[in-house]
Design an enzyme around this catalytic site. Structure first.
Site, PDB file in Angstrom:
ATOM      1  N   GLY A   8       0.833  -1.206   0.000  1.00 16.77           N
ATOM      2  CA  GLY A   8       0.000   0.000   0.000  1.00 16.77           C
ATOM      3  C   GLY A   8       0.862   1.247   0.000  1.00 16.77           C
ATOM      4  CG  ASN A   9      -0.179   4.960  -1.636  1.00 18.25           C
ATOM      5  OD1 ASN A   9       0.742   5.215  -2.401  1.00 18.25           O
ATOM      6  ND2 ASN A   9      -1.414   4.739  -2.061  1.00 18.25           N
ATOM      7  CG  PHE A  11       1.668   0.535   6.977  1.00 12.17           C
ATOM      8  CD1 PHE A  11       2.721   0.696   7.861  1.00 12.17           C
ATOM      9  CD2 PHE A  11       0.540   1.334   7.133  1.00 12.17           C
ATOM     10  CE1 PHE A  11       2.658   1.630   8.879  1.00 12.17           C
ATOM     11  CE2 PHE A  11       0.468   2.277   8.147  1.00 12.17           C
ATOM     12  CZ  PHE A  11       1.526   2.425   9.021  1.00 12.17           C
ATOM     13  N   GLY A  98      -7.086   1.368  -9.117  1.00  8.34           N
ATOM     14  CA  GLY A  98      -6.045   0.894  -8.186  1.00  8.34           C
ATOM     15  C   GLY A  98      -6.116  -0.626  -8.057  1.00  8.34           C
ATOM     16  CG  LEU A  99      -3.239  -3.366  -9.927  1.00  4.52           C
ATOM     17  CD1 LEU A  99      -1.775  -3.695 -10.133  1.00  4.52           C
ATOM     18  CD2 LEU A  99      -4.137  -4.397 -10.607  1.00  4.52           C
ATOM     19  CG  ASP A 100      -5.420  -0.735  -3.378  1.00  6.01           C
ATOM     20  OD1 ASP A 100      -5.781  -0.237  -4.471  1.00  6.01           O
ATOM     21  OD2 ASP A 100      -5.225  -0.036  -2.359  1.00  6.01           O
TER      22      ASP A 100
HETATM   23  N1  LIG Z   1      -1.302  -3.201  12.632  1.00  8.68           N
HETATM   24  C1  LIG Z   1      -1.428  -2.055  11.954  1.00  8.68           C
HETATM   25  N2  LIG Z   1      -0.422  -1.640  11.154  1.00  8.68           N
HETATM   26  C2  LIG Z   1      -0.517  -0.525  10.448  1.00  8.68           C
HETATM   27  N3  LIG Z   1      -1.591   0.289  10.468  1.00  8.68           N
HETATM   28  C3  LIG Z   1      -2.610  -0.049  11.259  1.00  8.68           C
HETATM   29  C4  LIG Z   1      -2.593  -1.237  12.014  1.00  8.68           C
HETATM   30  N4  LIG Z   1      -3.765  -1.317  12.683  1.00  8.68           N
HETATM   31  C5  LIG Z   1      -4.463  -0.231  12.350  1.00  8.68           C
HETATM   32  N5  LIG Z   1      -3.781   0.558  11.515  1.00  8.68           N
HETATM   33  C6  LIG Z   1      -4.255   1.823  10.957  1.00  8.68           C
HETATM   34  O1  LIG Z   1      -4.627   1.574   9.590  1.00  8.68           O
HETATM   35  C7  LIG Z   1      -4.393   2.693   8.766  1.00  8.68           C
HETATM   36  C8  LIG Z   1      -3.594   2.264   7.539  1.00  8.68           C
HETATM   37  O2  LIG Z   1      -4.370   1.335   6.875  1.00  8.68           O
HETATM   38  P1  LIG Z   1      -3.800   0.241   5.871  1.00  8.68           P
HETATM   39  O3  LIG Z   1      -2.647  -0.417   6.489  1.00  8.68           O
HETATM   40  O4  LIG Z   1      -4.963  -0.538   5.437  1.00  8.68           O
HETATM   41  O5  LIG Z   1      -3.394   1.185   4.686  1.00  8.68           O
HETATM   42  P2  LIG Z   1      -2.106   1.405   3.835  1.00  8.68           P
HETATM   43  O6  LIG Z   1      -1.524   0.150   3.331  1.00  8.68           O
HETATM   44  O7  LIG Z   1      -1.241   2.355   4.537  1.00  8.68           O
HETATM   45  O8  LIG Z   1      -2.717   2.232   2.692  1.00  8.68           O
HETATM   46  P3  LIG Z   1      -3.422   1.822   1.394  1.00  8.68           P
HETATM   47  O9  LIG Z   1      -3.629   0.347   1.392  1.00  8.68           O
HETATM   48  O10 LIG Z   1      -4.689   2.598   1.413  1.00  8.68           O
HETATM   49  O11 LIG Z   1      -2.485   2.289   0.360  1.00  8.68           O
HETATM   50  C9  LIG Z   1      -3.667   3.699   9.660  1.00  8.68           C
HETATM   51  O12 LIG Z   1      -4.645   4.652  10.062  1.00  8.68           O
HETATM   52  C10 LIG Z   1      -3.223   2.909  10.862  1.00  8.68           C
HETATM   53  O13 LIG Z   1      -3.293   3.711  12.022  1.00  8.68           O
HETATM   54  C1  LIG Z   2      -6.840   4.891  -4.032  1.00  9.07           C
HETATM   55  C2  LIG Z   2      -5.663   4.078  -3.587  1.00  9.07           C
HETATM   56  C3  LIG Z   2      -4.520   4.994  -3.148  1.00  9.07           C
HETATM   57  C4  LIG Z   2      -6.112   3.239  -2.380  1.00  9.07           C
HETATM   58  O1  LIG Z   2      -5.068   2.457  -1.899  1.00  9.07           O
HETATM   59  C5  LIG Z   2      -5.192   3.110  -4.718  1.00  9.07           C
HETATM   60  O2  LIG Z   2      -6.208   2.256  -5.055  1.00  9.07           O
HETATM   61  C6  LIG Z   2      -4.737   3.859  -5.949  1.00  9.07           C
HETATM   62  O3  LIG Z   2      -3.646   4.369  -5.999  1.00  9.07           O
HETATM   63  N1  LIG Z   2      -5.617   3.916  -6.971  1.00  9.07           N
HETATM   64  C7  LIG Z   2      -5.347   4.550  -8.258  1.00  9.07           C
HETATM   65  C8  LIG Z   2      -6.414   5.536  -8.601  1.00  9.07           C
HETATM   66  C9  LIG Z   2      -7.783   4.926  -8.804  1.00  9.07           C
HETATM   67  O4  LIG Z   2      -8.095   3.859  -8.250  1.00  9.07           O
HETATM   68  O5  LIG Z   2      -8.571   5.552  -9.524  1.00  9.07           O
HETATM   69  K   LIG Z   3      -5.285  -1.181   0.843  1.00  9.91           K
END
Ligand SMILES: Nc1ncnc2c1ncn2[C@@H]1O[C@H](COP(=O)(O)OP(=O)(O)OP(=O)(O)O)[C@@H](O)[C@H]1O
Ligand SMILES: CC(C)(CO)[C@@H](O)C(=O)NCCC(=O)O
Ligand SMILES: [K+]
Length: 247
Positions: A8-9, A11, A98-100
């Site tokens: 992700g962005n 983590f 977005g692929l996620d």
């Molecule tokens: N174990 C954990 N590790 C990391 N973040 C956590 C955890 N538990 C809860 N959170 C919360 O989850 C949020 C981040 O979410 P997540 O890890 O799903 O997203 P990401 O991978 O950073 O971003 P994305 O997938 O949107 O690009 C933060 O607000 C963080 O505080």
């Molecule tokens: C929206 C996020 C950042 C969520 O993780 C990701 O899915 C992404 O970078 N998407 C590209 C833009 C779009 O989905 O339209």
């Molecule tokens: K995600």
């Protein structure tokens, strides 16, 4: 053993599967942290690897190179598709979704085979709508809690507080009487308001005939609003397994 990663962005979430069962895993904030975390687990014998990344192509290639070098395995990366596993991508340009989000939608449809609303509470918050016939209708993207609070902290002079008081502030939802309470609870209510509007739209489309899937780090902050929703923290991995099957 299969090593799988969701980059992700903020983590990287990873886990190792032995005969389909997760035997270890974790959340890390860098490529080096990922390699170190995996190497720290005794008796992990990685034979295959798959990942999904929403990072730039350069960042993803560099991570793939580290994995290939360290573990000597091929890496399968999830790719965009116009349609897969019974779901049709609803974007005008399918590769821009977005692929996620794409994997979460594929995972949700695989688990429900019905209309579904997929809500992801990560760095960004996203909503995606899939009709009962598998047509993805599109979705919405907005800032998640981390982005909302950081914007306020960055663009104001007098909003400053630490992570521990932020956590404490979220234990209640009454109007804030300190800055940290006012900001944290305000952002949380924005996120919860978003959930209500998505539900309203899903009901307009499908009545009561749909499933709600919740995923992402902050999903726990809205779960109480949706007693029937399925909280599937590994939804992206469910989709990844469907689209990148490995022996
Ligand atoms: N174990 C954990 N590790 C990391 N973040 C956590 C955890 N538990 C809860 N959170 C919360 O989850 C949020 C981040 O979410 P997540 O890890 O799903 O997203 P990401 O991978 O950073 O971003 P994305 O997938 O949107 O690009 C933060 O607000 C963080 O505080
Ligand atoms: C929206 C996020 C950042 C969520 O993780 C990701 O899915 C992404 O970078 N998407 C590209 C833009 C779009 O989905 O339209
Ligand atoms: K995600």
């Amino acid at each position: 053993m299969i090593l799988e990663m969701d980059c992700g962005n903020s983590f990287i979430k990873w886990r190792a599967l032995d005969a389909g069962v997760a035997v270890s895993g974790g959340v890390v904030d860098s490529d080096a942290g990922l390699i170190a975390a995996i190497l720290a687990v005794p008796a992990l014998c990685i034979t295959h690897c798959r990942l999904v990344s929403v990072r730039s192509d350069d960042e993803t290639s560099s991570l793939v190179a580290s994995i290939v070098t360290t573990f000597g395995v091929d890496v399968q990366c999830a790719q965009p598709a116009k349609a897969a596993a019974g779901v049709s991508n609803g974007y005008e340009e399918y590769a821009r979704l977005g692929l996620d989000r794409w994997l979460a939608v594929v995972g949700a449809f695989e688990l429900s085979r019905s209309a579904c609303l997929v809500l992801d509470f990560g760095t960004a918050v996203t909503a995606d709508f899939v009709a009962a016939d598998g047509q993805h209708l599109g979705g919405f993207i907005c800032p998640g809690m981390p982005l909302m609070r950081d914007q306020l902290r960055t663009h104001t002079r007098r909003i400053r507080y630490d992570d521990l008081s932020a956590e404490q502030a979220l234990l209640q939802r009454t109007p804030g009487r300190t800055t940290v309470e006012a900001v944290e609870r305000g952002c949380l209510l924005m996120m919860r308001g978003f959930v209500l509007t998505q539900l309203e739209l899903a009901r307009e489309y499908w009545g009561q005939d749909f499933e709600v899937f919740l995923t992402g780090g902050d999903a726990g902050q809205v779960k109480d609003m949706l007693p029937d929703a399925r909280l599937v923290q590994d939804l992206v991995f469910v989709g990844l397994a469907v689209l990148c099957p490995l022996p």
